[in-house]
Design a protein around this motif. Structure first.
Motif, PDB file in Angstrom:
ATOM      1  N   GLN A 121       0.854  -1.181   0.000  1.00  0.00           N
ATOM      2  CA  GLN A 121       0.000   0.000   0.000  1.00  0.00           C
ATOM      3  C   GLN A 121       0.891   1.231   0.000  1.00  0.00           C
ATOM      4  N   THR A 123       0.717   5.741  -0.560  1.00  0.00           N
ATOM      5  CA  THR A 123      -0.098   6.939  -0.753  1.00  0.00           C
ATOM      6  C   THR A 123       0.724   8.035  -1.403  1.00  0.00           C
ATOM      7  N   GLU A 127      -2.331  12.575   0.360  1.00  0.00           N
ATOM      8  CA  GLU A 127      -3.351  11.526   0.382  1.00  0.00           C
ATOM      9  C   GLU A 127      -3.288  10.759   1.693  1.00  0.00           C
ATOM     10  N   ARG A 129      -5.187   7.391   3.470  1.00  0.00           N
ATOM     11  CA  ARG A 129      -6.018   6.265   3.069  1.00  0.00           C
ATOM     12  C   ARG A 129      -6.345   5.383   4.273  1.00  0.00           C
ATOM     13  N   GLN A 130      -7.598   4.937   4.354  1.00  0.00           N
ATOM     14  CA  GLN A 130      -8.021   4.008   5.401  1.00  0.00           C
ATOM     15  C   GLN A 130      -8.071   2.599   4.831  1.00  0.00           C
TER      16      GLN A 130
END
Length: 324
Positions: A121, A123, A127, A129-130
């Motif tokens: 993952q 970002t 940004e 992000r969850q």
């Protein structure tokens, strides 16, 4: 190997810096055959060298970059030829600044590819992000951050590769959640906490539960709710009994800092602003500041800090910020 394969090579940061040093001497090389010969020997010695220098030349020839440098020179109001003893200081400053900007751009560009190959993952700048992991843990991944995960029936591991994250760990005593960041390791069963990575320094802050924080030598400490601690210069620093929420303010979209040098605050803020923030004021860099700001307008934060530190801000086309 010829230059035709340069596009497959990702130069290291050390090579990028070497290339930038050579680039800053481009005018001298045109006038000094011996220096030019040394440069060609360096350039052809390794495909990374050729690739790094070619990238700098490509950026330099960009019209947008050339305009940005002209605007930077004008924005800092350098003395003209009539008021200078010699033109050399201005020329040296100009090429040093150009080299710095090119290094920042190429470092970011070249570093992103291997990071994307390693991360599960990632970002972008600004940004947040969850995420929900396979074990049921909830993560908030911060701006310009990256993690890799390894979760199965036997173990749960997360490696923080860049930036920061906040995690609400699912409680599973049979599989403690292990987080690795640089030379630090964090071990928990089920709790809420954040981990931030800056260079090789690691900061852990706990909102709920208990967290075990360990360095590479095995030295460890136990953090409780409200505590935060740093690993700095490969050693665990003194545990802070309170102030954890300030370290996690970004989760609520805020930047909170207390009695920190301006340079450090701008470095943190740079993770939320897509263009470089350059500070050309050594005295102001050490000026200690405090504040609590919304992160949705980084330029407004810089403007507020300019007022506090009596510095000047120049905003260049494209959004680059220069403080002097």
């Amino acid at each position: 190997m010829t230059d035709s394969s340069d596009h497959t090579v990702v130069p290291s940061e050390h090579v990028q810096r070497q290339a930038t040093d050579w680039f800053a001497q481009r005018e001298e090389m045109a006038q000094q055959p011996a220096l030019r010969e040394r440069f060609e020997h360096w350039r052809t010695a390794n495909p990374e060298h050729a690739a790094a220098y070619q990238t700098l030349e490509t950026l330099w020839q960009s019209q947008a970059f050339e305009q940005a440098l002209r605007d930077l020179e004008m924005g800092l109001d350098l003395p003209d030829a009539a008021t200078r003893a010699t033109p050399q200081p201005r020329k040296a400053w100009f090429f040093a600044t150009a080299a710095m900007l090119l290094l920042m751009l190429t470092s970011a560009w070249m570093a992103d590819l291997p990071m994307r190959l390693r991360a599960d993952q990632i970002t972008a700048v600004a940004e947040i992000r969850q995420l929900t992991l396979a074990d049921g843990s909830h993560i908030v991944l911060g701006s310009n951050s990256a993690i890799s995960t390894d979760i199965n029936l036997d173990h749960r591991r997360i490696r923080l590769l860049r930036g920061e994250f906040f995690v609400q760990a699912f409680a599973d005593p049979s599989r403690p959640l292990v987080i690795d960041a640089a030379q630090a390791r964090v071990t928990v069963v089920g709790t809420q906490f954040s981990v931030a990575l800056e260079g090789e320094d690691v900061t852990v802050a706990v909102r709920e539960g208990k967290v075990r924080f360990t360095d590479k030598t095995g030295e460890q400490s136990l953090l409780l709710a409200g505590n935060w601690q740093q690993l700095k210069d490969d050693h665990l620093q003194a545990l802070n009994a309170e102030g954890a929420e300030r370290q996690m303010a970004w989760v609520q979209g805020r930047l909170s800092f207390q009695d920190q040098p301006l340079a450090q605050v701008l470095n943190t803020l740079g993770r939320y602003y897509p263009q470089p923030i350059l500070l050309f004021n050594d005295a102001a860099a050490k000026h200690r500041v405090s504040g609590n700001y919304q992160l949705d307008n980084p330029v407004a934060i810089v403007q507020a800090l300019n007022t506090v530190t009596s510095t000047q801000l120049t905003r260049l086309p494209g959004g680059m910020l220069v403080i002097h």
